[in-house]
Scaffold this active site. Sequence first.
Site, PDB file in Angstrom:
ATOM      1  N   ARG A 114       0.854  -1.189   0.000  1.00  0.00           N
ATOM      2  CA  ARG A 114       0.000   0.000   0.000  1.00  0.00           C
ATOM      3  C   ARG A 114       0.882   1.228   0.000  1.00  0.00           C
ATOM      4  O   ARG A 114       1.910   1.260   0.715  1.00  0.00           O
ATOM      5  CB  ARG A 114      -0.907   0.023   1.251  1.00  0.00           C
ATOM      6  N   HIS A 166      -1.340   0.212  -9.818  1.00  0.00           N
ATOM      7  CA  HIS A 166      -1.954  -0.772  -8.915  1.00  0.00           C
ATOM      8  C   HIS A 166      -2.427  -2.010  -9.704  1.00  0.00           C
ATOM      9  O   HIS A 166      -3.610  -2.351  -9.737  1.00  0.00           O
ATOM     10  CB  HIS A 166      -3.133  -0.128  -8.158  1.00  0.00           C
ATOM     11  N   GLU A 179      -4.682   7.313  -4.842  1.00  0.00           N
ATOM     12  CA  GLU A 179      -4.794   6.654  -6.148  1.00  0.00           C
ATOM     13  C   GLU A 179      -6.042   7.152  -6.878  1.00  0.00           C
ATOM     14  O   GLU A 179      -7.116   7.197  -6.269  1.00  0.00           O
ATOM     15  CB  GLU A 179      -4.850   5.148  -5.965  1.00  0.00           C
TER      16      GLU A 179
HETATM   17  N1  LIG Z   1      -0.695  -4.389  -5.309  1.00  0.00           N
HETATM   18  C1  LIG Z   1      -1.696  -5.224  -5.277  1.00  0.00           C
HETATM   19  O1  LIG Z   1      -2.493  -5.279  -6.196  1.00  0.00           O
HETATM   20  C2  LIG Z   1      -1.840  -6.134  -4.113  1.00  0.00           C
HETATM   21  C3  LIG Z   1      -2.341  -7.434  -4.295  1.00  0.00           C
HETATM   22  C4  LIG Z   1      -2.472  -8.268  -3.181  1.00  0.00           C
HETATM   23  C5  LIG Z   1      -2.128  -7.786  -1.932  1.00  0.00           C
HETATM   24  N2  LIG Z   1      -1.686  -6.505  -1.807  1.00  0.00           N
HETATM   25  C6  LIG Z   1      -1.336  -5.976  -0.502  1.00  0.00           C
HETATM   26  O2  LIG Z   1      -0.222  -6.689  -0.008  1.00  0.00           O
HETATM   27  C7  LIG Z   1      -0.257  -6.697   1.403  1.00  0.00           C
HETATM   28  C8  LIG Z   1      -0.008  -8.106   1.919  1.00  0.00           C
HETATM   29  O3  LIG Z   1      -1.017  -8.981   1.470  1.00  0.00           O
HETATM   30  P1  LIG Z   1      -1.043 -10.485   2.010  1.00  0.00           P
HETATM   31  O4  LIG Z   1      -2.139 -11.174   1.294  1.00  0.00           O
HETATM   32  O5  LIG Z   1       0.304 -11.045   1.987  1.00  0.00           O
HETATM   33  O6  LIG Z   1      -1.475 -10.222   3.503  1.00  0.00           O
HETATM   34  P2  LIG Z   1      -1.130 -11.130   4.765  1.00  0.00           P
HETATM   35  O7  LIG Z   1      -2.073 -10.711   5.803  1.00  0.00           O
HETATM   36  O8  LIG Z   1      -1.067 -12.563   4.376  1.00  0.00           O
HETATM   37  O9  LIG Z   1       0.343 -10.673   5.166  1.00  0.00           O
HETATM   38  C9  LIG Z   1       0.630  -9.458   5.766  1.00  0.00           C
HETATM   39  C10 LIG Z   1       1.789  -9.677   6.721  1.00  0.00           C
HETATM   40  O10 LIG Z   1       2.218  -8.419   7.206  1.00  0.00           O
HETATM   41  C11 LIG Z   1       2.645  -8.627   8.531  1.00  0.00           C
HETATM   42  N3  LIG Z   1       2.730  -7.385   9.267  1.00  0.00           N
HETATM   43  C12 LIG Z   1       1.743  -6.721   9.904  1.00  0.00           C
HETATM   44  N4  LIG Z   1       2.244  -5.632  10.513  1.00  0.00           N
HETATM   45  C13 LIG Z   1       3.577  -5.623  10.248  1.00  0.00           C
HETATM   46  C14 LIG Z   1       4.630  -4.764  10.595  1.00  0.00           C
HETATM   47  N5  LIG Z   1       4.427  -3.671  11.348  1.00  0.00           N
HETATM   48  N6  LIG Z   1       5.871  -5.041  10.144  1.00  0.00           N
HETATM   49  C15 LIG Z   1       6.101  -6.121   9.387  1.00  0.00           C
HETATM   50  N7  LIG Z   1       5.132  -6.990   9.027  1.00  0.00           N
HETATM   51  C16 LIG Z   1       3.895  -6.736   9.451  1.00  0.00           C
HETATM   52  C17 LIG Z   1       1.637  -9.594   9.095  1.00  0.00           C
HETATM   53  O11 LIG Z   1       2.126 -10.262  10.222  1.00  0.00           O
HETATM   54  C18 LIG Z   1       1.427 -10.531   7.926  1.00  0.00           C
HETATM   55  O12 LIG Z   1       2.266 -11.658   8.022  1.00  0.00           O
HETATM   56  C19 LIG Z   1      -1.610  -6.104   1.788  1.00  0.00           C
HETATM   57  O13 LIG Z   1      -1.442  -4.746   2.085  1.00  0.00           O
HETATM   58  C20 LIG Z   1      -2.400  -6.196   0.537  1.00  0.00           C
HETATM   59  O14 LIG Z   1      -3.392  -5.253   0.455  1.00  0.00           O
HETATM   60  C21 LIG Z   1      -1.533  -5.684  -2.858  1.00  0.00           C
HETATM   61  O1  LIG Z   2      -5.354  -5.628  -1.692  1.00  0.00           O
HETATM   62  C1  LIG Z   2      -5.475  -6.170  -2.773  1.00  0.00           C
HETATM   63  O2  LIG Z   2      -6.065  -7.253  -2.942  1.00  0.00           O
HETATM   64  C2  LIG Z   2      -4.845  -5.546  -3.951  1.00  0.00           C
HETATM   65  O3  LIG Z   2      -4.380  -4.277  -3.660  1.00  0.00           O
HETATM   66  C3  LIG Z   2      -5.690  -5.568  -5.158  1.00  0.00           C
HETATM   67  O4  LIG Z   2      -6.520  -4.461  -5.252  1.00  0.00           O
HETATM   68  P1  LIG Z   2      -7.515  -4.379  -6.474  1.00  0.00           P
HETATM   69  O5  LIG Z   2      -8.597  -5.338  -6.190  1.00  0.00           O
HETATM   70  O6  LIG Z   2      -8.040  -2.988  -6.488  1.00  0.00           O
HETATM   71  O7  LIG Z   2      -6.751  -4.716  -7.676  1.00  0.00           O
END
Ligand SMILES: NC(=O)c1ccc[n+]([C@@H]2O[C@H](COP(=O)([O-])OP(=O)(O)OC[C@H]3O[C@@H](n4cnc5c(N)ncnc54)[C@H](O)[C@@H]3O)[C@@H](O)[C@H]2O)c1
Ligand SMILES: O=C(O)[C@H](O)COP(=O)(O)O
Length: 611
Positions: A299, A347, A328
């Site tokens: 994020r 994104h 965004e």
């Molecule tokens: N760019 C995209 O399109 C996209 C897609 C999928 C996920 N994401 C983002 O990626 C991130 C992770 O997703 P995920 O499915 O792996 O989630 P998840 O919950 O499986 O993993 C997140 C991890 O972060 C850790 N965490 C929490 N606070 C922390 C801190 N202060 N320092 C270090 N680690 C910490 C948690 O313990 C956990 O293991 C989320 O923010 C999600 O929204 C983005």
């Molecule tokens: O948190 C997520 O799952 C990702 O950031 C994906 O976001 P989106 O659904 O807007 O692509």
Amino acid sequence: MAAPSQTTATTPHRILLPADHRALAPSVVRLPVRAHGNRASLSVSAAAAAPAASTAAPSAPANGVVAGKPTVLVAEKLGAAGLELLREFANVDCSYGLSPEELRAKIPLCDALIVRSGTKVGRDVFEASAGRLRVVGRAGVGIDNVDLAAATEHGCLVVNAPTANTVAAAEHGIALLTAMSRNIAQADASLKAGKWQRNKYVGVSLVGKTLAILGFGKVGSEVARRAKGLGMHVIAHDPYASADRARAIGVELVSMEEAMTTADFISLHMPLTPATNKMLNDETFAKMKKGVRIINVARGGVIDEDALVRALDSGIVAQAALDVFTKEPPAPDNKLVLHENVTVTPHLGASTVEAQEGVAIEIAEAVIGALKGELAASAVNAPMVPAEVLSELAPYVVLAEKLGRLAVQLVAGGGGIKSVKVTYASARAPDDLDTRLLRAMITKGLIEPISSVFVNLVNADFTAKQRGVRITEERILLDGSPEIPIDYVQVQIAHVESKFPSAISETGEITVEGKVKDGIPHLTKVGAFQVDVSLEGSLILCRQVDQPGMIGSVGSVLGEENVNVSFMSVGRIAPRKHAVMAIGVDEEPCKGTLTKIGEIPAIEEFVFLKL
Ligand SMILES: NC(=O)c1ccc[n+]([C@@H]2O[C@H](COP(=O)([O-])OP(=O)(O)OC[C@H]3O[C@@H](n4cnc5c(N)ncnc54)[C@H](O)[C@@H]3O)[C@@H](O)[C@H]2O)c1
Ligand SMILES: O=C(O)[C@H](O)COP(=O)(O)O
């Protein structure tokens, strides 16, 4: 009346799933108990499901809104397979790109809302829904665009799709890592601009370099696996991750300090929370190795963007690759987007064909389940109760709500409850008995009869707290078979007077106790009096002088008024002293009938209670 406690069943028993006399109200989130056959309680009323005007609806229901089906507003593009599933169950209104005003205008007509990261679901949306919105489905992982506190206060369940885009996000992280290190985006733009700059775009190698992953969850660990395949040395910082899981992937968990000071590359994979907001800032950049490279597919808000610009300009950070931004879409003059050493994507982490189909199915199933009253495994703002626990506890769930409902009706005045103690007597070890659902149901039973609030598993604790009701739980460990989850449940309300003083126990609290017998909830104790009456229909409690003929006297008053008695049970402390008679009735007796019961000479007090 010296006869032993007796029970007369006149009708065959049914197992009732949580009776919700207001279940047809569109704002009610069904408690997490599977819908019972074709119970209408899960569908919205025809009026409530009125057609929603669609502003930009490629596949909106147009005039085909089916009365009685819930309405799901899909506010951002969702994969076809998910839409198909939704359409089998609900009226689906696909209205993409709504302004906040348009969303607020539409939401009172919707039972569920599905969004991705591009729609802000703030308090205003829950307020505008006027109680109808039951589920918000986030088709993705991050729920930072949904105001969870507001959802909870409005009894709205929030579910997400936590797994289907994990690989896509990890692959995008790796794509950014490799593209950045070899200047792919910059070189591509340069060549397309007619230049041939081989000396300018010399990259850096990955093999042997240290990659620090911050946030070793689903995406972080998939990135780690892939980076190891590229020959990188991978370390991770995550205060909540298991060292065993990390070791299994060949990753060492380290402190934030170590990650900052030793990494050549840093990849961010934690959620955006108050604790992670601007986690990378001037102070942390100052600790990093000069020339570090940053990748962010988590994020935007986890990086202080102004600080990153400063770190890039000073050379601490050699390059950054960003998929996400604090705002965004970012402003056209956003310094990071325009920075020569920054590679950006809009994104796109979750944007693969496969991930979007997977997410669409995952969220459609979660939303449909939630609308049916099932507890979604991916519920974000309600405790998760596994399906097997749910099915085992189903009759106790009914018992819990009814005990709460009975107890509160025994309070004189009904409003000033501050302290409630719930005791579970069980042969199970505390860890083997999940009572959160039961506590929520007791809260529902206690609060709904005295307020206009609808209580469900999502908002039970919040509602109790808001009303200043402190609910404490106690366990009594019994000998016996742990096969039966609970022997009895007792609900006690302290520091109140009762309109049926016999309900006050020796220790001064209104006390009701119940058991499940053959799947049917029974009231087994009122105050100090043992009774045994099945909790169906309604209940009359009488305290009388224990003498012959009392059952007959009360029975004939009810008979004369055509009120059918389903159960009668008498509990007494000692023969010929005082007794409490519990009478289950199918119909609600009129005032006159109750007055006649009160006029029977040996009756000392009585109360009519709706279950
Ligand atoms: N760019 C995209 O399109 C996209 C897609 C999928 C996920 N994401 C983002 O990626 C991130 C992770 O997703 P995920 O499915 O792996 O989630 P998840 O919950 O499986 O993993 C997140 C991890 O972060 C850790 N965490 C929490 N606070 C922390 C801190 N202060 N320092 C270090 N680690 C910490 C948690 O313990 C956990 O293991 C989320 O923010 C999600 O929204 C983005
Ligand atoms: O948190 C997520 O799952 C990702 O950031 C994906 O976001 P989106 O659904 O807007 O692509």
